[in-house]
Scaffold this motif. Structure first.
Motif, PDB file in Angstrom:
ATOM      1  N   MET A 110       0.839  -1.193   0.000  1.00  0.00           N
ATOM      2  CA  MET A 110       0.000   0.000   0.000  1.00  0.00           C
ATOM      3  C   MET A 110       0.879   1.249   0.000  1.00  0.00           C
ATOM      4  O   MET A 110       1.880   1.303   0.716  1.00  0.00           O
ATOM      5  CB  MET A 110      -0.906   0.018   1.237  1.00  0.00           C
ATOM      6  N   LYS A 111       0.478   2.219  -0.782  1.00  0.00           N
ATOM      7  CA  LYS A 111       1.143   3.508  -0.767  1.00  0.00           C
ATOM      8  C   LYS A 111       0.078   4.579  -0.598  1.00  0.00           C
ATOM      9  O   LYS A 111      -0.829   4.702  -1.412  1.00  0.00           O
ATOM     10  CB  LYS A 111       1.931   3.731  -2.065  1.00  0.00           C
ATOM     11  N   LEU A 112       0.189   5.335   0.496  1.00  0.00           N
ATOM     12  CA  LEU A 112      -0.795   6.358   0.829  1.00  0.00           C
ATOM     13  C   LEU A 112      -0.141   7.732   0.756  1.00  0.00           C
ATOM     14  O   LEU A 112       0.979   7.911   1.238  1.00  0.00           O
ATOM     15  CB  LEU A 112      -1.359   6.151   2.238  1.00  0.00           C
ATOM     16  N   GLU A 153       2.663  10.696   3.925  1.00  0.00           N
ATOM     17  CA  GLU A 153       3.045   9.612   3.017  1.00  0.00           C
ATOM     18  C   GLU A 153       3.352   8.385   3.856  1.00  0.00           C
ATOM     19  O   GLU A 153       4.025   8.475   4.872  1.00  0.00           O
ATOM     20  CB  GLU A 153       4.252   9.980   2.160  1.00  0.00           C
ATOM     21  N   LEU A 154       2.849   7.257   3.414  1.00  0.00           N
ATOM     22  CA  LEU A 154       3.016   6.025   4.179  1.00  0.00           C
ATOM     23  C   LEU A 154       3.084   4.851   3.215  1.00  0.00           C
ATOM     24  O   LEU A 154       2.305   4.773   2.261  1.00  0.00           O
ATOM     25  CB  LEU A 154       1.838   5.833   5.139  1.00  0.00           C
ATOM     26  N   ILE A 155       4.027   3.959   3.467  1.00  0.00           N
ATOM     27  CA  ILE A 155       4.127   2.722   2.700  1.00  0.00           C
ATOM     28  C   ILE A 155       3.962   1.570   3.675  1.00  0.00           C
ATOM     29  O   ILE A 155       4.591   1.535   4.738  1.00  0.00           O
ATOM     30  CB  ILE A 155       5.479   2.619   1.970  1.00  0.00           C
ATOM     31  N   GLY A 156       3.090   0.652   3.339  1.00  0.00           N
ATOM     32  CA  GLY A 156       2.825  -0.476   4.216  1.00  0.00           C
ATOM     33  C   GLY A 156       2.453  -1.712   3.427  1.00  0.00           C
ATOM     34  O   GLY A 156       2.485  -1.723   2.190  1.00  0.00           O
ATOM     35  N   GLU A 157       2.092  -2.739   4.166  1.00  0.00           N
ATOM     36  CA  GLU A 157       1.697  -3.993   3.538  1.00  0.00           C
ATOM     37  C   GLU A 157       0.499  -4.551   4.275  1.00  0.00           C
ATOM     38  O   GLU A 157       0.531  -4.729   5.493  1.00  0.00           O
ATOM     39  CB  GLU A 157       2.852  -4.991   3.570  1.00  0.00           C
ATOM     40  N   ALA A 158      -0.589  -4.809   3.543  1.00  0.00           N
ATOM     41  CA  ALA A 158      -1.763  -5.453   4.105  1.00  0.00           C
ATOM     42  C   ALA A 158      -1.615  -6.954   3.911  1.00  0.00           C
ATOM     43  O   ALA A 158      -1.439  -7.427   2.786  1.00  0.00           O
ATOM     44  CB  ALA A 158      -3.030  -4.951   3.427  1.00  0.00           C
ATOM     45  N   VAL A 173      10.204  -1.174  -1.019  1.00  0.00           N
ATOM     46  CA  VAL A 173       9.283  -1.620  -2.057  1.00  0.00           C
ATOM     47  C   VAL A 173       9.528  -0.811  -3.327  1.00  0.00           C
ATOM     48  O   VAL A 173       9.489   0.420  -3.293  1.00  0.00           O
ATOM     49  CB  VAL A 173       7.816  -1.462  -1.614  1.00  0.00           C
ATOM     50  N   ASN A 174       9.782  -1.501  -4.420  1.00  0.00           N
ATOM     51  CA  ASN A 174       9.986  -0.830  -5.704  1.00  0.00           C
ATOM     52  C   ASN A 174       8.656  -0.768  -6.455  1.00  0.00           C
ATOM     53  O   ASN A 174       8.298  -1.694  -7.196  1.00  0.00           O
ATOM     54  CB  ASN A 174      11.038  -1.571  -6.529  1.00  0.00           C
ATOM     55  N   PHE A 175       7.919   0.303  -6.225  1.00  0.00           N
ATOM     56  CA  PHE A 175       6.637   0.474  -6.905  1.00  0.00           C
ATOM     57  C   PHE A 175       6.876   0.843  -8.369  1.00  0.00           C
ATOM     58  O   PHE A 175       7.795   1.603  -8.683  1.00  0.00           O
ATOM     59  CB  PHE A 175       5.826   1.586  -6.241  1.00  0.00           C
ATOM     60  N   PRO A 176       6.039   0.345  -9.264  1.00  0.00           N
ATOM     61  CA  PRO A 176       6.111   0.790 -10.647  1.00  0.00           C
ATOM     62  C   PRO A 176       5.560   2.213 -10.752  1.00  0.00           C
ATOM     63  O   PRO A 176       4.976   2.728  -9.789  1.00  0.00           O
ATOM     64  CB  PRO A 176       5.210  -0.212 -11.380  1.00  0.00           C
ATOM     65  N   PRO A 177       5.726   2.882 -11.900  1.00  0.00           N
ATOM     66  CA  PRO A 177       5.133   4.211 -12.056  1.00  0.00           C
ATOM     67  C   PRO A 177       3.623   4.165 -11.822  1.00  0.00           C
ATOM     68  O   PRO A 177       2.957   3.200 -12.218  1.00  0.00           O
ATOM     69  CB  PRO A 177       5.458   4.569 -13.514  1.00  0.00           C
ATOM     70  N   LEU A 178       3.095   5.159 -11.164  1.00  0.00           N
ATOM     71  CA  LEU A 178       1.663   5.205 -10.888  1.00  0.00           C
ATOM     72  C   LEU A 178       0.876   5.303 -12.191  1.00  0.00           C
ATOM     73  O   LEU A 178       1.307   5.962 -13.133  1.00  0.00           O
ATOM     74  CB  LEU A 178       1.329   6.401  -9.998  1.00  0.00           C
ATOM     75  N   TYR A 225      -2.695   3.644  -3.302  1.00  0.00           N
ATOM     76  CA  TYR A 225      -2.300   2.724  -4.368  1.00  0.00           C
ATOM     77  C   TYR A 225      -2.027   1.346  -3.792  1.00  0.00           C
ATOM     78  O   TYR A 225      -1.302   1.209  -2.800  1.00  0.00           O
ATOM     79  CB  TYR A 225      -1.052   3.259  -5.070  1.00  0.00           C
ATOM     80  N   LEU A 226      -2.628   0.317  -4.390  1.00  0.00           N
ATOM     81  CA  LEU A 226      -2.423  -1.072  -4.001  1.00  0.00           C
ATOM     82  C   LEU A 226      -1.631  -1.772  -5.100  1.00  0.00           C
ATOM     83  O   LEU A 226      -1.974  -1.662  -6.284  1.00  0.00           O
ATOM     84  CB  LEU A 226      -3.762  -1.782  -3.793  1.00  0.00           C
ATOM     85  N   TYR A 227      -0.604  -2.500  -4.688  1.00  0.00           N
ATOM     86  CA  TYR A 227       0.309  -3.106  -5.657  1.00  0.00           C
ATOM     87  C   TYR A 227       0.596  -4.562  -5.287  1.00  0.00           C
ATOM     88  O   TYR A 227       1.028  -4.846  -4.176  1.00  0.00           O
ATOM     89  CB  TYR A 227       1.603  -2.290  -5.686  1.00  0.00           C
ATOM     90  N   GLN A 228       0.291  -5.457  -6.199  1.00  0.00           N
ATOM     91  CA  GLN A 228       0.498  -6.896  -6.059  1.00  0.00           C
ATOM     92  C   GLN A 228      -0.499  -7.513  -5.061  1.00  0.00           C
ATOM     93  O   GLN A 228      -1.213  -6.826  -4.342  1.00  0.00           O
ATOM     94  CB  GLN A 228       1.940  -7.230  -5.652  1.00  0.00           C
ATOM     95  N   GLY A 229      -0.517  -8.846  -5.062  1.00  0.00           N
ATOM     96  CA  GLY A 229      -1.407  -9.564  -4.163  1.00  0.00           C
ATOM     97  C   GLY A 229      -2.830  -9.616  -4.685  1.00  0.00           C
ATOM     98  O   GLY A 229      -3.200  -8.951  -5.650  1.00  0.00           O
ATOM     99  N   ASP A 230      -3.650 -10.438  -4.033  1.00  0.00           N
ATOM    100  CA  ASP A 230      -5.059 -10.583  -4.390  1.00  0.00           C
ATOM    101  C   ASP A 230      -5.906  -9.807  -3.385  1.00  0.00           C
ATOM    102  O   ASP A 230      -5.762  -9.965  -2.176  1.00  0.00           O
ATOM    103  CB  ASP A 230      -5.465 -12.057  -4.388  1.00  0.00           C
ATOM    104  N   VAL A 231      -6.814  -8.984  -3.901  1.00  0.00           N
ATOM    105  CA  VAL A 231      -7.585  -8.074  -3.069  1.00  0.00           C
ATOM    106  C   VAL A 231      -9.068  -8.205  -3.401  1.00  0.00           C
ATOM    107  O   VAL A 231      -9.441  -8.302  -4.576  1.00  0.00           O
ATOM    108  CB  VAL A 231      -7.141  -6.612  -3.293  1.00  0.00           C
ATOM    109  N   LYS A 232      -9.881  -8.221  -2.369  1.00  0.00           N
ATOM    110  CA  LYS A 232     -11.327  -8.315  -2.543  1.00  0.00           C
ATOM    111  C   LYS A 232     -12.016  -7.055  -2.047  1.00  0.00           C
ATOM    112  O   LYS A 232     -11.775  -6.597  -0.937  1.00  0.00           O
ATOM    113  CB  LYS A 232     -11.866  -9.540  -1.791  1.00  0.00           C
TER     114      LYS A 232
END
Length: 350
Positions: free
Chosen positions: A66-68, A85-90, A270-275, A285-292
């Motif tokens: 997650m990137k906020l 600004e915050l980077i985390g992982e759910a 975390v190496n995020f791709p370009p937004l 922004y949510l990046y990778q993983g399966d999300v419902k």
């Protein structure tokens, strides 16, 4: 010459042989079909709309990054934090599960880096309604105030706690002390320096003289995210907030007049791709993983939620995201990522 009787025997034998071959082929075919259907059922069964992600397997990672940026991040109606600004992982709590944003108890958020601000009013609410809201609680009606105090000619930030304390009967109290961070243990410490009750400035001195202190006077049951130690109040910051469960390493804490500025860090990068949409300042922004989300499922997520106005911080309510999401619009980009432009929660409920 083969007579007709022999020809009949040969024909019957061939028919029997052919029947056996067909029967074996049929059995093998049915068995193969069962294997294929079983594989399809386990690996490719679509999600039931609005249901749980059971029996669903993909090659995605188990959590989503997650990137906020510039969020007014609400956890409840009263509890929120300002995120610059915050980077985390759910991460889902169930093994092999997906990140189900409709159930905040089903996943945790590990904060990796960034900063967030918690206002004094939010901390007051947490102390009164989460920490000390139980039968037999020794404190109630707490108020918090940070102020500048002269300490040996140097102005130092101090904390003033006021409220009602139960010492046989309920008495008004005022506590002046310092609030600081124990970095090694990621704990917040409130250290009492002066305690007054009923206007008596010598209360703490009198308590010390008879071998009493806050720990003995104000016992707090375990599991509430707070511990009394001597005349210190030890706060476990990640245990006093409501779900989803939050964790991380607080590398620094700065006391401001209106709240606490918290800084997070870790060795994980975390190496995020370009937004998908770059020219915005307020987004999640949510990046990778399966999300419902409700009846939608994203595999190997690439989802950017963008503030529709960008004029002020992005008011995002995790438990009630459906309302602004329904009022917004979505677009699938060429690379398969999704951009959802949604209004602030405060605007959606008007």
């Amino acid at each position: 010459m083969v007579d007709k009787k022999q020809q009949r025997k040969i024909l019957i034998g061939k028919l029997i042989h052919l029947s056996i071959i067909m029967a074996v082929a049929t059995v093998l075919g049915v068995f193969a079909l069962k294997i294929i259907l079983s594989h399809y059922k386990l690996e490719h069964k679509p999600m039931e709309l609005g249901g749980e992600a059971k029996g669903f397997r993909t090659h995605s990672r188990s959590g989503t990054y997650m990137k906020l940026a510039n969020l007014h991040f609400r956890l409840t109606d009263e509890i929120n934090m300002q995120v610059k600004e915050l980077i985390g992982e759910a991460i889902p709590k169930a093994k092999g599960g997906v990140v189900n944003f409709d159930d905040v108890n089903s996943f945790r958020i590990d904060i990796l880096s960034g900063e967030a601000f918690v206002r004094t009013g939010v901390m007051e609410f947490i102390f009164n309604n989460n920490v000390f809201n139980y039968d037999g609680s020794p404190l109630k009606n707490m108020k918090m105030e940070f102020f500048d105090d002269d300490e040996g000619g140097k102005m130092v930030k101090k904390l003033r706690l006021t409220g009602d304390m139960k010492l046989v009967v309920w008495l008004g109290f005022e506590m002046i002390g310092k609030m600081y961070l124990d970095r090694e243990k990621t704990l917040m410490v409130i250290e009492a320096e002066r305690i007054r009750s009923l206007g008596n400035p010598y209360t703490k001195t009198l308590l010390d003289a008879v071998g009493l202190n806050m720990e003995k006077l104000l016992p707090v049951p375990s599991g509430r995210g707070i511990t009394m130690s001597g005349n210190k109040i030890i706060v476990e910051p990640f245990k006093i907030f409501p779900p989803p469960q939050i964790g991380g390493f607080i590398s620094d804490m700065r006391v401001q007049n209106d709240g606490l500025q918290l800084f997070f860090s870790s060795k994980t990068k975390v190496n995020f791709p370009p937004l998908p949409v770059k020219d915005v300042k307020n987004y999640l922004y949510l990046y990778q993983g399966d999300v419902k989300f409700g009846k939608l499922m994203m595999i190997d997520a690439r989802l950017q939620m963008v503030d529709a106005t960008q004029k002020s911080d992005f008011d995002f309510y995790l438990k009630k995201y459906q309302l602004p999401l329904a009022l917004g619009s979505s677009k699938i980009m060429r690379d398969g990522s999704v951009v959802a432009t949604i209004p602030d929660y405060r605007d959606a409920i008007k």
